[in-house]
Design a protein around this motif. Structure first.
Motif, PDB file in Angstrom:
ATOM      1  N   TYR A 184       0.235  -5.327  -1.474  1.00 30.00           N
ATOM      2  CA  TYR A 184       1.443  -4.881  -2.132  1.00 30.00           C
ATOM      3  C   TYR A 184       0.344  -3.014  -1.567  1.00 30.00           C
ATOM      4  CZ  TYR A 184       3.734  -2.119  -5.340  1.00 30.00           C
ATOM      5  OH  TYR A 184       4.602  -0.911  -5.984  1.00 30.00           O
ATOM      6  N   ASN A 185       1.131  -1.740  -0.844  1.00 30.66           N
ATOM      7  CA  ASN A 185       0.258  -0.593  -1.056  1.00 30.66           C
ATOM      8  C   ASN A 185       1.575  -0.215  -0.746  1.00 30.66           C
ATOM      9  OD1 ASN A 185       0.904  -0.634   1.975  1.00 30.66           O
ATOM     10  ND2 ASN A 185      -0.817  -2.594   1.845  1.00 30.66           N
ATOM     11  N   LEU A 186       0.853   1.356  -0.648  1.00 27.97           N
ATOM     12  CA  LEU A 186       1.714   2.987  -0.438  1.00 27.97           C
ATOM     13  C   LEU A 186       2.912   1.813   0.988  1.00 27.97           C
ATOM     14  CD1 LEU A 186       0.049   5.772  -0.145  1.00 27.97           C
ATOM     15  CD2 LEU A 186       2.012   5.552  -1.545  1.00 27.97           C
ATOM     16  N   GLY A 187       2.648   1.230   2.094  1.00 27.17           N
ATOM     17  CA  GLY A 187       3.474   1.561   3.392  1.00 27.17           C
ATOM     18  C   GLY A 187       4.009  -0.385   3.517  1.00 27.17           C
ATOM     19  N   ASN A 188       3.844  -1.205   2.692  1.00 22.76           N
ATOM     20  CA  ASN A 188       4.275  -2.090   1.853  1.00 22.76           C
ATOM     21  C   ASN A 188       4.454  -2.378   0.673  1.00 22.76           C
ATOM     22  OD1 ASN A 188       4.553  -5.005   1.404  1.00 22.76           O
ATOM     23  ND2 ASN A 188       3.593  -5.709   3.794  1.00 22.76           N
ATOM     24  N   ARG A 189       5.520  -2.691   0.224  1.00 20.40           N
ATOM     25  CA  ARG A 189       6.266  -3.232  -1.419  1.00 20.40           C
ATOM     26  C   ARG A 189       6.830  -3.948  -1.212  1.00 20.40           C
ATOM     27  NH1 ARG A 189       6.766   3.770  -2.654  1.00 20.40           N
ATOM     28  NH2 ARG A 189       5.521   4.303  -1.313  1.00 20.40           N
ATOM     29  N   GLU A 190       6.989  -5.327  -0.270  1.00 18.26           N
ATOM     30  CA  GLU A 190       7.718  -6.351  -0.725  1.00 18.26           C
ATOM     31  C   GLU A 190       7.459  -7.030  -2.034  1.00 18.26           C
ATOM     32  OE1 GLU A 190       7.598  -8.510   2.894  1.00 18.26           O
ATOM     33  OE2 GLU A 190       8.352  -6.793   4.170  1.00 18.26           O
ATOM     34  N   LEU A 211      -5.628  -0.635   0.716  1.00 15.35           N
ATOM     35  CA  LEU A 211      -5.405   0.265   1.567  1.00 15.35           C
ATOM     36  C   LEU A 211      -4.897   0.555   3.123  1.00 15.35           C
ATOM     37  CD1 LEU A 211      -9.159   1.351   1.386  1.00 15.35           C
ATOM     38  CD2 LEU A 211      -8.157   2.602  -0.160  1.00 15.35           C
ATOM     39  N   GLY A 212      -3.657  -0.452   2.835  1.00 18.54           N
ATOM     40  CA  GLY A 212      -3.197  -0.206   4.102  1.00 18.54           C
ATOM     41  C   GLY A 212      -1.455   0.626   3.384  1.00 18.54           C
ATOM     42  N   ALA A 213      -1.606   1.616   4.884  1.00 20.71           N
ATOM     43  CA  ALA A 213      -0.371   2.917   4.548  1.00 20.71           C
ATOM     44  C   ALA A 213       1.002   1.911   5.597  1.00 20.71           C
ATOM     45  CB  ALA A 213      -0.966   4.132   4.999  1.00 20.71           C
ATOM     46  N   GLY A 214       0.325   1.995   5.628  1.00 21.33           N
ATOM     47  CA  GLY A 214       1.607   0.690   6.419  1.00 21.33           C
ATOM     48  C   GLY A 214       1.990   1.257   8.243  1.00 21.33           C
ATOM     49  N   ASP A 215       3.544   1.448   8.218  1.00 19.16           N
ATOM     50  CA  ASP A 215       3.944   2.774   9.289  1.00 19.16           C
ATOM     51  C   ASP A 215       5.008   3.167   8.491  1.00 19.16           C
ATOM     52  OD1 ASP A 215       5.294   4.339  11.901  1.00 19.16           O
ATOM     53  OD2 ASP A 215       6.180   2.010  12.334  1.00 19.16           O
ATOM     54  N   LEU A 216       4.508   3.931   7.907  1.00 22.45           N
ATOM     55  CA  LEU A 216       5.190   4.881   7.277  1.00 22.45           C
ATOM     56  C   LEU A 216       6.019   5.999   7.426  1.00 22.45           C
ATOM     57  CD1 LEU A 216       1.791   6.499   4.754  1.00 22.45           C
ATOM     58  CD2 LEU A 216       4.145   4.314   3.864  1.00 22.45           C
ATOM     59  N   GLY A 217       5.937   5.779   8.777  1.00 26.29           N
ATOM     60  CA  GLY A 217       6.644   7.360   9.567  1.00 26.29           C
ATOM     61  C   GLY A 217       6.310   8.870   9.582  1.00 26.29           C
ATOM     62  N   ASP A 218       6.509   9.724  10.630  1.00 30.16           N
ATOM     63  CA  ASP A 218       5.750  11.147  10.479  1.00 30.16           C
ATOM     64  C   ASP A 218       6.642  11.610   9.437  1.00 30.16           C
ATOM     65  OD1 ASP A 218       5.496  10.470  12.531  1.00 30.16           O
ATOM     66  OD2 ASP A 218       6.959  11.409  13.497  1.00 30.16           O
ATOM     67  N   GLU A 219       7.794  11.923   8.595  1.00 29.46           N
ATOM     68  CA  GLU A 219       7.647  12.272   7.418  1.00 29.46           C
ATOM     69  C   GLU A 219       6.750  11.969   6.313  1.00 29.46           C
ATOM     70  OE1 GLU A 219      11.445  13.063   4.094  1.00 29.46           O
ATOM     71  OE2 GLU A 219      11.627  12.419   6.121  1.00 29.46           O
ATOM     72  N   GLU A 272      -6.920  12.270  -9.865  1.00 29.86           N
ATOM     73  CA  GLU A 272      -5.160  11.927 -11.128  1.00 29.86           C
ATOM     74  C   GLU A 272      -4.377  12.802 -10.244  1.00 29.86           C
ATOM     75  OE1 GLU A 272      -5.347  13.075 -14.829  1.00 29.86           O
ATOM     76  OE2 GLU A 272      -7.285  11.919 -15.346  1.00 29.86           O
ATOM     77  N   LEU A 273      -3.589  11.963  -9.727  1.00 28.34           N
ATOM     78  CA  LEU A 273      -2.654  12.561  -9.302  1.00 28.34           C
ATOM     79  C   LEU A 273      -1.085  13.145  -9.821  1.00 28.34           C
ATOM     80  CD1 LEU A 273      -1.386  10.485  -6.351  1.00 28.34           C
ATOM     81  CD2 LEU A 273      -2.655  11.718  -6.463  1.00 28.34           C
ATOM     82  N   THR A 274      -0.348  14.434  -9.267  1.00 27.72           N
ATOM     83  CA  THR A 274       0.061  14.500 -10.707  1.00 27.72           C
ATOM     84  C   THR A 274       1.862  13.629 -10.953  1.00 27.72           C
ATOM     85  OG1 THR A 274       1.687  16.431  -8.950  1.00 27.72           O
ATOM     86  CG2 THR A 274      -0.465  16.561 -10.210  1.00 27.72           C
ATOM     87  N   ASP A 275       2.779  14.139 -11.323  1.00 23.94           N
ATOM     88  CA  ASP A 275       3.931  13.032 -11.345  1.00 23.94           C
ATOM     89  C   ASP A 275       4.414  13.752 -10.353  1.00 23.94           C
ATOM     90  OD1 ASP A 275       3.641  12.335 -14.170  1.00 23.94           O
ATOM     91  OD2 ASP A 275       4.630  13.663 -15.157  1.00 23.94           O
ATOM     92  N   GLU A 276       4.543  15.112  -9.650  1.00 21.22           N
ATOM     93  CA  GLU A 276       5.115  15.290  -8.728  1.00 21.22           C
ATOM     94  C   GLU A 276       5.086  14.422  -7.599  1.00 21.22           C
ATOM     95  OE1 GLU A 276       7.818  16.909  -6.207  1.00 21.22           O
ATOM     96  OE2 GLU A 276       8.339  16.624  -8.197  1.00 21.22           O
ATOM     97  N   GLU A 277       3.534  14.050  -7.213  1.00 24.46           N
ATOM     98  CA  GLU A 277       3.032  13.804  -6.065  1.00 24.46           C
ATOM     99  C   GLU A 277       3.235  12.716  -6.072  1.00 24.46           C
ATOM    100  OE1 GLU A 277      -1.289  16.545  -5.648  1.00 24.46           O
ATOM    101  OE2 GLU A 277      -1.021  15.299  -6.976  1.00 24.46           O
ATOM    102  N   MET A 278       2.981  11.281  -7.428  1.00 22.60           N
ATOM    103  CA  MET A 278       4.029  10.368  -7.766  1.00 22.60           C
ATOM    104  C   MET A 278       4.587  10.472  -7.304  1.00 22.60           C
ATOM    105  SD  MET A 278       1.133   8.238  -8.354  1.00 22.60           S
ATOM    106  CE  MET A 278       1.987   7.043  -9.703  1.00 22.60           C
ATOM    107  N   ARG A 279       5.804  10.646  -7.749  1.00 20.71           N
ATOM    108  CA  ARG A 279       7.403  10.836  -7.003  1.00 20.71           C
ATOM    109  C   ARG A 279       7.303  10.674  -5.543  1.00 20.71           C
ATOM    110  NH1 ARG A 279      11.167  12.917  -5.244  1.00 20.71           N
ATOM    111  NH2 ARG A 279      10.208  15.322  -4.910  1.00 20.71           N
ATOM    112  N   ARG A 280       6.677  12.020  -4.898  1.00 22.57           N
ATOM    113  CA  ARG A 280       6.086  11.896  -3.540  1.00 22.57           C
ATOM    114  C   ARG A 280       6.652  10.815  -2.546  1.00 22.57           C
ATOM    115  NH1 ARG A 280       4.088  17.513  -1.522  1.00 22.57           N
ATOM    116  NH2 ARG A 280       4.847  17.294  -0.002  1.00 22.57           N
ATOM    117  N   LEU A 281       4.720  10.690  -3.688  1.00 29.67           N
ATOM    118  CA  LEU A 281       4.421   9.254  -2.573  1.00 29.67           C
ATOM    119  C   LEU A 281       5.277   7.898  -2.780  1.00 29.67           C
ATOM    120  CD1 LEU A 281       0.254   9.959  -3.821  1.00 29.67           C
ATOM    121  CD2 LEU A 281       1.690   9.900  -1.482  1.00 29.67           C
ATOM    122  N   GLY A 282       6.174   7.610  -4.123  1.00 24.81           N
ATOM    123  CA  GLY A 282       6.458   6.762  -4.115  1.00 24.81           C
ATOM    124  C   GLY A 282       8.122   6.636  -3.945  1.00 24.81           C
ATOM    125  N   ALA A 283       8.073   7.285  -2.993  1.00 24.27           N
ATOM    126  CA  ALA A 283      10.616   7.707  -2.530  1.00 24.27           C
ATOM    127  C   ALA A 283      10.227   6.942  -1.698  1.00 24.27           C
ATOM    128  CB  ALA A 283      10.195   9.305  -2.146  1.00 24.27           C
TER     129      ALA A 283
END
Length: 283
Positions: A184-190, A211-219, A272-283
């Motif tokens: 489980y990581n930013l790039g893999n949430r299966e 620490l795997g970011a996986g293939d997040l894509g450019d955006e 400490e990430l802000t709520d907005e940063e968590m939202r953007r990363l989790g999108a």
């Protein structure tokens, strides 16, 4: 820089309190550590530095090396500090070609556990995890073997790794499950559904390859870079901070064979990430 309490603690099995940022010892094998001429000594220094920085949860497996990681942990840290929790795993075999072969036979697990006790120089393993379900062995039989070892007092708590929600629920009918270790990581949430079950039942969730970011894509990669720049942090530190803030049951175990990288990982507990940063990363 040491771990800070603000990153939170978690009680494994309701009684083993650890800081939520641990250390994964998969790379602690004494082989080719940054080209150091004395790889074994460097590996031990990494482990000792981790503990000195406040890391009190170390995760390994009998298949790392194989066997070498457990042995080096004992050589570097035994007798263990009272507050240090050492977890290991059994149920995977390694062959000369480097393949990872499932082996969940109850007799094999009992023998693997006995060997881990010897290598780790302990008479009880704090957290013993079934490394991967064996499709050729009844899952309930494998878990029952670990439940019996817990009853015998040679396992403190039972964990699972690489399991589905259904397998987790099946195991919980046999023995109390303290942790689940799935990818489980930013790039893999299966394994989002497994994490949700863990959170609902106060089961520790140990994300491997944190620490795997996986293939997040450019955006999405651009979002990660933007958040890292805004916090004067590396992308890896943001990935760890996201995990720490994703759920109070998440126990990231970033691994490294480099002391500078270890310090960088520990520093992520101060981010400490802000709520907005968590939202953007989790999108």
């Amino acid at each position: 820089m040491t771990l800070r309490n603000a990153s939170g603690t978690f009680d494994i099995g309701g009684e083993l309190t650890v800081h939520r940022l641990g250390f994964g010892a998969m790379r602690i094998t004494g082989d080719d550590v940054l080209g150091d001429p004395d790889d074994v000594q460097n590996a031990k220094r990494v482990l000792q530095t981790a503990v000195n920085l406040g890391v009190d949860f170390i995760d390994t497996a009998d298949s790392y090396g194989p066997g070498t990681s457990e042995r080096l942990i004992a050589e570097a840290l035994a007798p263990y500090p009272e507050d240090l929790v050492v977890a290991t795993k059994g149920g995977l075999l390694r062959n000369r070609d480097g393949d990872w072969l499932t082996h969940g036979d109850p007799d094999y697990l009992r023998n693997a556990h006995l060997c881990s006790l010897d290598r780790l120089r302990t008479d009880c393993i704090d957290l013993y995890q079934y490394h991967r379900p064996d499709p050729d062995v009844d899952f309930e039989r494998s878990v029952t073997a670990l439940a019996e070892l817990k009853d015998e007092g040679v396992i403190g708590h039972v964990g699972l790794s690489n399991v589905s929600v259904e397998q987790l629920e099946t195991a919980r009918d046999i023995v109390e499950i303290a942790t689940v270790q799935n990818r489980y990581n930013l790039g893999n949430r299966e394994n989002e559904a497994v994490l949700d079950v863990c959170e609902s039942n106060e089961i520790g969730f140990i994300p491997w390859f944190p620490l795997g970011a996986g293939d997040l894509g450019d955006e999405k990669a651009a979002v990660l870079t933007d958040v890292a720049d805004a916090n004067d942090a590396s992308e890896y530190q943001v990935a760890l901070a996201w995990l720490l803030q994703r759920s109070p049951v998440v126990l990231p175990i970033p691994g490294t064979s480099s002391i500078p990288h270890l310090r960088e990982n520990v520093a992520a507990s101060h981010l400490e990430l802000t709520d907005e940063e968590m939202r953007r990363l989790g999108a």
